[in-house]
Design a protein around this motif. Structure first.
Motif, PDB file in Angstrom:
ATOM      1  N   ILE A  19      32.602  34.136  15.873  1.00  0.00           N
ATOM      2  CA  ILE A  19      32.106  33.903  14.511  1.00  0.00           C
ATOM      3  C   ILE A  19      32.660  34.966  13.558  1.00  0.00           C
ATOM      4  O   ILE A  19      33.078  34.675  12.425  1.00  0.00           O
ATOM      5  CB  ILE A  19      30.571  33.902  14.516  1.00  0.00           C
ATOM      6  N   ALA A  43      36.332  34.147  12.814  1.00  0.00           N
ATOM      7  CA  ALA A  43      36.449  33.042  11.872  1.00  0.00           C
ATOM      8  C   ALA A  43      36.094  33.489  10.451  1.00  0.00           C
ATOM      9  O   ALA A  43      36.727  33.083   9.468  1.00  0.00           O
ATOM     10  CB  ALA A  43      35.543  31.885  12.308  1.00  0.00           C
ATOM     11  N   GLY A  44      35.066  34.351  10.299  1.00  0.00           N
ATOM     12  CA  GLY A  44      34.725  34.853   8.955  1.00  0.00           C
ATOM     13  C   GLY A  44      35.839  35.667   8.344  1.00  0.00           C
ATOM     14  O   GLY A  44      36.121  35.565   7.145  1.00  0.00           O
ATOM     15  N   GLN A  76      38.654  25.403   9.208  1.00  0.00           N
ATOM     16  CA  GLN A  76      37.951  26.628   9.597  1.00  0.00           C
ATOM     17  C   GLN A  76      36.455  26.507   9.326  1.00  0.00           C
ATOM     18  O   GLN A  76      35.622  26.982  10.104  1.00  0.00           O
ATOM     19  CB  GLN A  76      38.542  27.827   8.836  1.00  0.00           C
ATOM     20  N   GLN A  77      36.125  25.871   8.183  1.00  0.00           N
ATOM     21  CA  GLN A  77      34.698  25.685   7.887  1.00  0.00           C
ATOM     22  C   GLN A  77      34.029  24.777   8.926  1.00  0.00           C
ATOM     23  O   GLN A  77      32.892  25.020   9.337  1.00  0.00           O
ATOM     24  CB  GLN A  77      34.549  25.088   6.486  1.00  0.00           C
ATOM     25  N   HIS A  98      33.627  26.796  11.834  1.00  0.00           N
ATOM     26  CA  HIS A  98      32.527  27.729  11.620  1.00  0.00           C
ATOM     27  C   HIS A  98      31.179  27.020  11.773  1.00  0.00           C
ATOM     28  O   HIS A  98      30.219  27.573  12.361  1.00  0.00           O
ATOM     29  CB  HIS A  98      32.663  28.352  10.223  1.00  0.00           C
ATOM     30  N   THR A 134      28.450  27.820  14.348  1.00  0.00           N
ATOM     31  CA  THR A 134      27.073  28.127  13.917  1.00  0.00           C
ATOM     32  C   THR A 134      26.068  27.286  14.690  1.00  0.00           C
ATOM     33  O   THR A 134      25.022  27.788  15.144  1.00  0.00           O
ATOM     34  CB  THR A 134      26.937  27.851  12.412  1.00  0.00           C
TER      35      THR A 134
END
Length: 555
Positions: free
Chosen positions: A117, A120-121, A168-169, A172, A176
């Protein structure tokens, strides 16, 4: 002296013709025999006392053996309980270690997800910075054709960047969701760990209790460990008493044997002395025997008459008014008596327990009557229970039938794009004994039963009924084997659409066996069997959802 003569003096001396001489001061044979009998009685009493002491000693020895065996059994039971407690403790320790290992694995997976995570951020922040730089560069450029071309190029790059950002979102969001699932799993594991810790505490308390019981058992064992010594000492004392009693018994036996030997000698002498006197008394004895026989027979007859008729023979003769001289031969009366006795015996014995047996039969009849009343009451209760169950079953059946009927009507209209259908109970007023009939009205047709519809219409109607049951009582998995075989492509499309909606809305997973290309194209995963070589089968699987994602990324 002549044969048969005997000379006796006043002081007790005697001489017999056969040479037997008895002095005046000689002891009387009867007195000697009496002394021997008294001595033998004393010896018998001593022997009985010795036997009683021996029996008491043997009884004490048996009691001591039983106590020793009981102590050994108690020690064995305590050792078995200790071994069982140790095995339970080892099992619980192994289970605790397994839980700790599982917790460590879950913690490591969670750390890995957190690092993914964070990565990715950081990538999202980098892409956002590049997008900001591109926008600032675009604002600084002059309005020229070359700049427009660059702007077009930047737009294409921006579109790719946005696509990457969207990917990517999505990644993500997926991460999540995975983190949330992991967190829920961790909370569940924490709850399990708390539960297992509580169990371990209870197990520790149980182990403390078992240790206390083991300590108590060891105390009892220590107390009982002294008991074998005591038993051995008591056994030694008993053996000494037994030895003494055996010695006394041996002495008494020796004395008894000696006394018996002397008595036998005296008996032989006495028999020799009395043998000749018996010859003289033989004639008298025979005569006396005849008299005694006659008297005994008469007494037996009198006793028989007294027992049977409760009177003396004279009174019996008086009662019967018989004349003795006119009675005739005894043999005729004896035969008549035997015949009467046989007739009486043929009548059978008197049942003296008839009253007791009658009372037993009465008691049995009373018990059977009570049991019959209990059985009738139980049958009544059973019938009430059956009526209650039937009532509850009718209520539930009608409720389930109404629910299935509502879902069936909706699904039928959806599959046929119109029309109407319903279910009906037939052939009996009782729902539990009635049958089921399906009435369907496809668009543009009249209402008819299922058997009068075409093959495709029957298939769609059956599919609607099956899925109506699944909506009423969902199952985790449903297998559909060649359901779409009778359907055309438009109906197969409706069927697949309904499957997708049911899979999304419910928790049922569908496994479809089909050869229809449209049905295979609408599935999430495909599994097939190919034969690349003769006699060699191979399983082939395709994940269509993952393939669609790859196609979207490539586009």
């Amino acid at each position: 002296l002549q044969p048969g003569q005997c000379l006796v003096t006043l002081d007790g001396g005697a001489w017999r013709w056969d040479g037997l001489t008895v002095s005046a001061n000689a002891e009387n044979a009867a007195a000697i025999r009496l002394q021997q009998k008294n001595r033998l009685a004393d010896i018998d009493a001593a022997l009985v006392s010795a036997i009683e002491q021996l029996d008491a000693a043997r009884s004490n020895a048996d009691t001591a053996k039983q106590q020793r065996n009981a102590a050994a059994d108690a020690v064995g039971a305590a050792r078995n309980a200790q071994r069982a407690a140790e095995e339970a403790l080892n099992t619980l320790r192994r289970r605790h270690n397994n839980l700790n290992n599982q917790l460590t694995e879950v913690t490591a997976k969670l750390a890995s997800l957190e690092s993914s995570i964070e990565t990715a951020g950081q990538e999202i922040e980098t892409v956002s910075g590049e997008l900001s730089t591109a926008k600032s560069s675009f604002d600084a450029l002059p309005d020229t054709a070359e700049a427009r071309e660059k702007i077009a190029a930047f737009k294409v790059q921006l579109q790719e960047t946005r696509q990457q950002l969207a990917n990517q979102q999505a990644l993500h969001a997926e991460i999540t969701r995975e983190v949330e699932n992991r967190n829920r799993r961790l909370r569940q594991i924490e709850g399990d760990v708390t539960s297992w810790n509580a169990r371990l505490e209870r197990i520790d308390l149980r182990l403390l209790e078992l240790e206390e019981r083991i300590t108590q058992a060891q105390d009892v064992l220590e107390r009982l460990s002294e008991r074998p010594g005591q038993i051995a000492r008591e056994k030694q004392d008993l053996m000494s008493h037994i030895s003494e009693a055996e010695l006394k018994r041996q002495e008494a036996a020796d004395i008894l044997i000696s006394s018996e030997t002397t008595a036998n000698d005296l008996s032989r002498d006495l028999r020799a002395a009395e043998s000749k006197m018996s010859d003289a008394k033989e004639a008298r004895a025979m005569a006396q025997a005849d008299v005694n026989t006659t008297q005994h027979t008469q007494a037996g007859i009198e006793a028989t008459i007294t027992e049977k008729f409760t009177c003396t023979p004279e009174e019996l003769v008086a009662k019967l008014e018989l004349v003795v001289a006119e009675l005739g031969e005894v043999s005729s009366w004896q035969g008549k008596l035997e015949r009467l006795l046989r007739e009486r015996d043929n009548m059978g014995p008197v049942n003296l327990r008839a009253e007791v047996e009658a009372q037993e039969i009465t008691d049995k009849m009373s018990n059977m009557s009570t049991e019959r009343d209990d059985l009738v009451a139980a049958i009544g209760k059973l019938r009430e229970g059956i009526a209650t169950l039937n009532k509850e079953a009718r209520t539930r059946l009608l409720s389930a039938f109404d629910t299935v009927n509502v879902h069936f009507q909706k699904l039928f209209t959806r599959l046929f794009n119109g029309g109407a259908a319903y279910l009906k109970l037939i052939e009996a007023e009782d729902p539990l004994e009635s049958g089921l009939e399906i009435y369907a009205q496809p668009p543009g047709k009249k209402t008819s039963v299922l058997s009068l519809l075409s093959g495709g219409e029957q298939t769609l109607t059956s599919i609607a009924l099956i899925f109506a049951m699944f909506l009423t009582n969902p199952a985790p998995i449903c297998v559909l084997d060649e359901v779409d075989a009778p359907l055309d492509e438009s109906n197969v499309d409706r069927y697949c659409t309904l499957l997708e909606d049911l899979a999304k809305d419910g928790k049922t997973r569908f496994m479809v066996i089909t050869h229809h290309r449209m049905t295979m194209a609408r599935m999430d995963r495909l599994y097939g069997v190919t034969m690349s070589e003769r006699g060699v089968s191979q399983l082939v699987s395709v994940d269509l959802k993952q393939h669609e994602l790859h196609l979207e990324e490539a586009a």
